[in-house]
Enzyme design. Structure first.
Site, mmCIF file in Angstrom:
data_model
loop_
_atom_site.group_PDB
_atom_site.id
_atom_site.type_symbol
_atom_site.label_atom_id
_atom_site.label_comp_id
_atom_site.label_asym_id
_atom_site.label_seq_id
_atom_site.Cartn_x
_atom_site.Cartn_y
_atom_site.Cartn_z
ATOM 1 N N TYR A 231 9.923 0.859 3.077
ATOM 2 C CA TYR A 231 9.391 0.451 1.777
ATOM 3 C C TYR A 231 10.502 -0.095 0.885
ATOM 4 O O TYR A 231 10.439 -1.234 0.398
ATOM 5 C CB TYR A 231 8.744 1.646 1.063
ATOM 6 C CG TYR A 231 7.518 2.229 1.708
ATOM 7 C CD1 TYR A 231 6.260 2.040 1.137
ATOM 8 C CD2 TYR A 231 7.593 3.007 2.872
ATOM 9 C CE1 TYR A 231 5.120 2.602 1.699
ATOM 10 C CE2 TYR A 231 6.463 3.564 3.440
ATOM 11 C CZ TYR A 231 5.233 3.360 2.846
ATOM 12 O OH TYR A 231 4.113 3.908 3.415
ATOM 13 N N ASP B 102 5.021 7.659 13.522
ATOM 14 C CA ASP B 102 4.930 8.596 12.404
ATOM 15 C C ASP B 102 6.260 9.309 12.176
ATOM 16 O O ASP B 102 6.600 9.663 11.044
ATOM 17 C CB ASP B 102 3.834 9.631 12.644
ATOM 18 C CG ASP B 102 2.440 9.074 12.417
ATOM 19 O OD1 ASP B 102 2.347 7.965 11.839
ATOM 20 O OD2 ASP B 102 1.461 9.720 12.808
ATOM 21 N N MET C 157 -4.724 4.608 1.201
ATOM 22 C CA MET C 157 -4.666 3.944 2.501
ATOM 23 C C MET C 157 -5.424 2.645 2.387
ATOM 24 O O MET C 157 -6.587 2.605 1.969
ATOM 25 C CB MET C 157 -5.269 4.824 3.596
ATOM 26 C CG MET C 157 -5.268 4.152 4.975
ATOM 27 S SD MET C 157 -3.585 3.771 5.562
ATOM 28 C CE MET C 157 -3.914 2.441 6.723
ATOM 29 N N HIS D 191 -0.267 -1.195 -5.232
ATOM 30 C CA HIS D 191 0.269 -1.174 -3.865
ATOM 31 C C HIS D 191 -0.839 -1.439 -2.840
ATOM 32 O O HIS D 191 -0.681 -2.280 -1.944
ATOM 33 C CB HIS D 191 0.922 0.182 -3.589
ATOM 34 C CG HIS D 191 1.633 0.250 -2.278
ATOM 35 N ND1 HIS D 191 2.937 -0.150 -2.111
ATOM 36 C CD2 HIS D 191 1.208 0.648 -1.050
ATOM 37 C CE1 HIS D 191 3.296 0.009 -0.848
ATOM 38 N NE2 HIS D 191 2.257 0.491 -0.181
ATOM 39 N N GLU D 192 -1.966 -0.735 -2.972
ATOM 40 C CA GLU D 192 -3.027 -0.890 -1.978
ATOM 41 C C GLU D 192 -3.672 -2.275 -2.063
ATOM 42 O O GLU D 192 -4.061 -2.850 -1.040
ATOM 43 C CB GLU D 192 -4.072 0.214 -2.145
ATOM 44 C CG GLU D 192 -3.527 1.640 -2.056
ATOM 45 C CD GLU D 192 -2.635 1.891 -0.854
ATOM 46 O OE1 GLU D 192 -2.837 1.239 0.200
ATOM 47 O OE2 GLU D 192 -1.729 2.730 -0.953
#
Length: 543
Positions: free
Chosen positions: A418, A410, A292, A329-330
């Site tokens: 993505y 959600d 995250m 990615h993060e």
């Protein structure tokens, strides 16, 4: 111009908007709650006499006008009409604060809200000592994306609102608190103590201690993050340290030792890293995601500790498939999502589609163009599978889904934003002439929208203006409605170099055909360890 409508918030951010936040958070592990005080600075965008914040499961005991602490009338409304349908993932209840006088456009007001969270807050995960690696102390971590911040702090819980924040967090003395912000000394911009929680009385620390934080860069509420536990850190570069429980912190430092290379690659593509520190927190196994992108403090899963950082170094250092992709990615989120933010959850592809694009650009820099192509090819396969699973005509397979009925975002999350988002950007790159023509646009786009939010229409307008003279024929070929609003697979087909995937498939076929019945036949002739020499672990896993 009025900001775009976000149907997942009940706040009045289009009228009076949060511009600064300060939080006092007193973590109570005995009751699994946070006793909190939120100091909200808001600015009127239009004349008005009320401030409306999102909450879910919060009990509010007082609201006051600051600095004089004048009590303010407030209403904590009924749960949103969607609550019965969305159950625990409801939009929550609106906290309507009545201001003592009308605000003129541009005028600011500061209010304080004394509140407490619920033991079943959807943003907070309290862990008993038995659920930690050390087994001696409790642990807490938050997860606010997409609309869970409202169950930890009263706020305008929409990505359309970005504001800096400061915080003071009190925890048991044996624990360390961390946030998505830079740690500060007491009094250094984040105040001193928790006077709002303690109602002005001087509290004795005793067996507790307070940590202070400042996040100077404006962020949306879903990036507010908190963790507390028995934590230690190891420095792995001048701007990065790894945090974890003492028994695993050295393993974490080893696995993430080359994080600086990813940051450097990201800066070469996207521009300067504006957040100061880039730290990582390795959480307990109950953390439900791979990572995250909380600013200054990325949360990562312990499942990345494979102990094989050097596995498959033929394509680049640190080439563990899961580790490499998650870190890339993060880190990419530092620009796409965190710095430049989607204005609503319907435009989530502007966050994750762009992040996958930048992630793969980073991998291409570190491992070569074939690695980028390999991951793009696998992503296209993943998109096809996801569209088939959800249904090719389903609203949630649109790049910009319709969330106007109050759906919890959600429910709409999948691989679609993505991979379909990446697919679109890769298509645009090819259309305007390839990376040499598109990568300057990437930097200019990120610079133009830095610290701001945008919609898909904003992206379209910027892209078409940027290439109006540079590539007018390309711009005229884009069917924006089909790309953004049609469900199912993309309207155009991209071509990727799948040579790495083909090599893996060929080896897999050789092994399979040597033992079709699965009875344990001997290995096919001529195979050996050398067949995968120089492969990355992602390629090996594809066999």
């Amino acid at each position: 111009m009025a900001p775009p409508k976000d149907y997942t918030t009940q706040s009045n951010y289009a009228e009076v908007k949060e511009v600064a936040r300060h939080y006092e958070l007193d973590v109570d592990f005995g009751r699994n709650v946070i006793e909190g005080y939120a100091k909200v600075t808001a600015e009127a965008l239009a004349p008005g006499g009320r401030l409306v914040l999102d909450t879910r499961g919060l009990s509010v005991s007082r609201v006051e006008l600051l600095p004089g602490r004048q009590p303010l009338d407030f209403n904590l409304g009924q749960p949103h009409k969607a609550s019965a349908r969305l159950v625990a993932l409801a939009l929550g209840t609106a906290l309507e604060i009545h201001l003592p006088s009308q605000l003129a456009a541009g005028e600011q007001v500061v209010v304080g809200v004394r509140y407490a969270t619920s033991p079943d807050s959807s943003a907070l995960q309290f862990l008993a000592p038995s659920m930690t690696a050390g087994g001696a102390h409790p642990y807490l971590f938050s997860q606010c994306q997409a609309i869970h911040a409202r169950s930890m702090v009263p706020c305008q819980d929409t990505p359309a609102v970005k504001a800096p924040y400061t915080a003071a967090v009190r925890v048991p003395a044996a624990l360390t608190a961390l946030m998505s912000a830079v740690p500060q000394d007491a009094g250094a911009g984040a105040g001193e103590g928790l006077p709002g929680v303690d109602e002005g009385a001087a509290a004795t620390e005793g067996e507790r201690r307070t940590f202070y934080f400042t996040q100077k860069v404006p962020i949306p509420s879903y990036l507010i993050a908190l963790a507390a536990g028995q934590l230690e850190s190891r420095e792995i570069s001048p701007r990065t340290r790894v945090w974890s429980e003492p028994s695993v912190v050295d393993s974490a430092a080893y696995e993430f030792a080359e994080t600086a290379r990813f940051l450097d690659a990201g800066e070469s593509i996207a521009g300067p890293y504006v957040w100061g520190r880039y730290d990582l927190l390795l959480l307990p196994p109950s953390f439900p995601y791979g990572g995250m992108e909380n600013p200054c403090l990325t949360f990562v899963t312990p499942t990345l500790l494979a102990g094989d950082r050097r596995r498959g170094r033929g394509r680049g250092k640190g080439d563990c498939a899961a580790l490499t992709n998650v870190v890339a990615h993060e880190i990419a989120h530092s620009w796409t999502g965190n710095l430049v933010t989607n204005a609503s959850w319907a435009d989530f592809w502007l966050n994750e589609g762009w992040t996958v694009f930048l992630e793969r650009k980073i991998l291409g820099r570190l491992q070569g163009e074939k690695a980028l192509q390999f991951n793009a090819s696998r992503g296209a396969m993943s998109l096809q599978e996801e569209v088939a699973r959800i249904g090719p005509d389903h609203n949630f397979t649109r790049l910009v889904p319709d969330l106007s009925a109050g759906e919890d975002p959600d429910d709409a999350f999948s691989r679609v934003p993505y991979e379909k988002g990446f697919y679109f950007l890769y298509y645009l790159q090819g259309l305007v002439g390839g990376p040499s023509q598109f990568e300057p646009f990437v930097k200019d786009y990120l610079q133009h929208f830095a610290f701001k939010t945008l919609t898909s229409d904003d992206f379209k307008a910027f892209f078409t203006s940027y290439y109006a003279d540079k590539a007018p024929d390309a711009v005229s070929k884009i069917d924006w409605d089909a790309w953004l609003y049609s469900p199912g697979m993309p309207p155009e087909k991209n071509e990727y170099d799948d040579s790495l995937a083909a090599a893996a498939k060929d080896l897999a076929v050789r092994w399979h055909t040597a033992d079709v019945l699965g009875v344990g036949a001997e290995a096919p002739a001529g195979v050996g360890a050398g067949d995968i020499q120089g492969w990355g672990s992602d390629q090996a896993l594809a066999t």
